[in-house]
Design a protein around this motif. Structure first.
Motif, short mmCIF file in Angstrom:
data_model
loop_
_atom_site.label_atom_id
_atom_site.label_comp_id
_atom_site.label_asym_id
_atom_site.label_seq_id
_atom_site.Cartn_x
_atom_site.Cartn_y
_atom_site.Cartn_z
N UNK A 456 0.89 -1.12 -0.09
CA UNK A 456 -0.37 -0.05 -0.53
C UNK A 456 0.82 1.21 0.02
N UNK A 457 0.96 2.14 -1.20
CA UNK A 457 1.50 3.00 -1.27
C UNK A 457 0.55 4.46 -1.08
N UNK A 458 -0.29 4.16 -0.35
CA UNK A 458 -1.10 5.85 -0.83
C UNK A 458 -0.57 6.52 0.27
N UNK A 459 0.37 6.11 1.18
CA UNK A 459 1.08 7.50 2.53
C UNK A 459 2.12 8.00 1.70
N UNK A 460 2.55 7.85 0.44
CA UNK A 460 3.25 8.71 -0.11
C UNK A 460 3.06 10.00 0.13
N UNK A 461 4.09 11.16 -0.40
CA UNK A 461 3.22 12.01 -0.50
C UNK A 461 2.60 12.71 -1.84
N UNK A 463 -0.06 11.01 -1.73
CA UNK A 463 -1.19 10.22 -1.85
C UNK A 463 -1.44 9.40 -3.40
N UNK A 464 -2.12 8.02 -3.59
CA UNK A 464 -1.88 7.56 -5.29
C UNK A 464 -2.04 8.93 -5.92
N UNK A 465 -2.16 10.19 -6.22
CA UNK A 465 -2.25 10.98 -7.00
C UNK A 465 -0.29 11.82 -6.89
N UNK A 466 0.71 11.13 -6.42
CA UNK A 466 1.43 11.72 -5.91
C UNK A 466 2.92 10.83 -6.59
N UNK A 467 4.37 11.17 -7.10
CA UNK A 467 4.74 10.02 -7.73
C UNK A 467 5.43 9.27 -6.28
N UNK A 468 5.72 7.99 -7.09
CA UNK A 468 5.98 6.44 -6.49
C UNK A 468 7.16 6.92 -5.87
N UNK A 469 8.48 7.48 -6.02
CA UNK A 469 9.41 7.60 -5.62
C UNK A 469 9.97 9.11 -4.83
#
Length: 543
Positions: A456-461, A463-469
């Protein structure tokens, strides 16, 4: 050789090899007896061939899964079987010593007659020469030594290939129930006497399985094995605290795996594995389902020493890297190897949990450490295959959030993670985005061995609209100036779990910087309360 290998070393564990090689040895022995070749040190009882059969049966069963067993020298195979815990050290030592003695004897027999022979000599002169060549004072002393070795070999061969069902003239009642040899009322009464309280429903389930298309369409050999197992299942389930539930779970499991004859052979050849399987299925419907999804794990039941052993994560890492190296160049195979590895250790932890050996906190620590190990090894395996990589070692890290961050993973937990990098190269953002995508695919792809982990990568800056890394600098900027309050709540449990340690240290500084910010307490309380209400509304929970 490449064409033959898949037929010799099967992709799946092949426990049918026990019965096949047992039958082959019986045929050889009949031939030996009919030709009066009992003194043949290769083909006779306790001879060279029996040692080779012991080594080869484990190669045939496991060679498709473990490439290290695809070697030819018998002594090297025996040494590997000892190292892997597949044969006891004492057994291997005795077989090794006997093999060396018998091979030396074979060579001397050929020297005496200058011919290809494995028969003991008949003339007194030849006997004396052989005794002297084998460093024995006379023929009688030589025979004593030879017979001792052959007796040891024969014992170990019989132990390895003993037929678990041979001469078993028991469980007649259970056999009659399964085979439908009793009238309905007699079967109901027999089931009640065995310990099944709802005997009518139990009999209905048994008959339904017996008449199911999956059972009826089994090949003859598989159906014979199924028929041999079911009386034992009935008998063992009847002694469980929850006999009906245990029997239902066992029948569902066997019906699910019965098309793979090797799994039926495994349970037929190893009664102790069947006992343990019934105990585990009785204790946990989740574990029954897990075994149904990953029946290759039945192999774990064969050695309770490894099943209940405390994990050595350094040794586990080394073991996984060796297995992955053996499959180098075959990415799909490597993905399966990693999945089998993960499933095996989750199963071991679950067995220890059911056995009352693990506190909840210890179990979560083990599952979290396993996930970290797999993440770290995955980075090492995936990076060399990333297109356009510009460094031998990536400046990249995985940060764990949620249950992974808090070391609270459960059996079915997904992995909440974000990816960070700290690299000023022009191609860095593109390369690390490609790397992150490969990692995500590696974990989430459904192969023949199942799923590794859901990520689950939703906590990245953003969220889902942000860059993967994200770069470390961009992550810090986001957390200090753009992040929502709930993102700051989430970071309290986050920690570095894999990759470049220096990036992990940089993340920890950012985490602390975020946590010690001066805040408006009233606004903080309101934000937390608002988020809580949104969560309740999403889950349809009233306050």
């Amino acid at each position: 050789s490449k064409l033959l290998k898949p037929f010799v070393f099967r992709k799946y564990l092949d426990f049918g090899a026990f019965a096949s090689m047992r039958d082959l040895k019986i045929q050889i022995q009949r031939d030996v007896n009919s030709k009066g070749m009992q003194d043949n040190i290769k083909l006779g009882r306790g001879g060279i061939r029996e040692i080779e059969f012991i080594a080869q049966v484990f190669q045939l069963i496991r060679g498709g899964q473990d490439a290290s067993l695809q070697i030819k020298p018998t002594l090297k195979v025996l040494a590997l079987l000892k190292t892997k815990g597949l044969l006891p050290e004492k057994t291997v030592n005795e077989l090794t010593e006997a093999y060396a003695f018998l091979r030396n004897l074979e060579h001397r027999l050929m020297y005496v007659d200058d011919a290809q022979t494995q028969e003991l000599p008949k003339s007194d002169e030849a006997k004396a020469r052989i005794a002297k060549a084998m460093n024995c004072k006379d023929w009688a002393a030589f025979l004593t030594q030879l017979n001792a070795y052959r007796s040891q070999v024969q014992y170990h061969f019989d132990e390895t290939f003993s037929d678990a069902n041979a001469g078993a003239d028991q469980l007649e009642t259970e056999k009659s129930i399964w085979n439908g040899a009793l009238a309905e009322q007699e079967s109901v009464l027999a089931l009640q006497q065995l310990g099944f309280t709802d005997a009518h429903e139990t009999l209905h389930r048994i008959n339904t399985l017996h008449q199911s298309s999956r059972y009826l369409q089994l090949p003859e050999l598989s159906r014979q094995r199924f028929d041999a197992l079911m009386p034992h299942v009935l008998s063992l389930a009847a002694t469980a605290p929850n006999p009906e539930a245990t029997l239902t779970r066992m029948m569902d499991l066997l019906e699910s795996v019965c098309r793979r004859a090797s799994y039926l052979a495994l349970l037929a050849e190893h009664p102790q594995a069947m006992h343990l399987l019934v105990k585990l299925c009785s204790s946990s419907p989740w574990l029954t389902s897990y075994l149904t999804q990953h029946p290759i794990l039945l192999d774990e039941l064969l050695d309770t020493r490894t099943l209940y052993a405390a994990p050595d994560f350094a040794a586990m890492r080394a073991e996984l890297l060796v297995r992955l190296t053996e499959s180098e160049g075959d990415i799909e195979r490597q993905m399966d190897v990693m999945r089998h590895f993960k499933h095996a250790y989750v199963f071991r932890f679950a067995a220890q949990d059911i056995n009352g050996e693990l506190a909840l906190e210890t179990l979560s620590d083990y599952l979290s450490a396993l996930a970290e190990l797999i993440l770290n090894v995955s980075l090492e395996i995936i990076w060399p295959n990333v297109k356009g990589k510009h460094l031998a070692k990536p400046k990249f890290a995985v940060i764990g959030y949620g249950k992974l961050g808090g070391k609270e993973l459960g059996y079915a937990s997904d992995l909440d993670v974000i990816f960070l990098y700290d690299d000023n190269a022009e191609v860095a953002s593109e390369v690390y985005a490609r790397f992150a995508q490969r990692i995500n695919n590696w974990f989430n792809s459904l192969t023949s061995a199942g799923l590794l982990y859901e990520t689950d990568l939703q906590l990245r800056p953003d969220g889902n609209s942000g860059l993967l890394v994200s770069s470390v600098a961009a992550f810090r900027e986001y957390q200090l100036n753009k992040a929502w309050m709930w993102e700051h709540q989430a970071i309290t449990r986050a920690r570095f779990v894999a990759g470049d340690v220096s990036i992990g240290e940089a993340f920890e500084k950012i985490r602390i910087e975020v946590m010690v910010q001066v805040r408006d307490l009233d606004k903080l309380k309101l934000d937390v309360q608002t988020m809580r209400e949104k969560m309740r509304a999403t889950l349809h929970i009233t306050a």
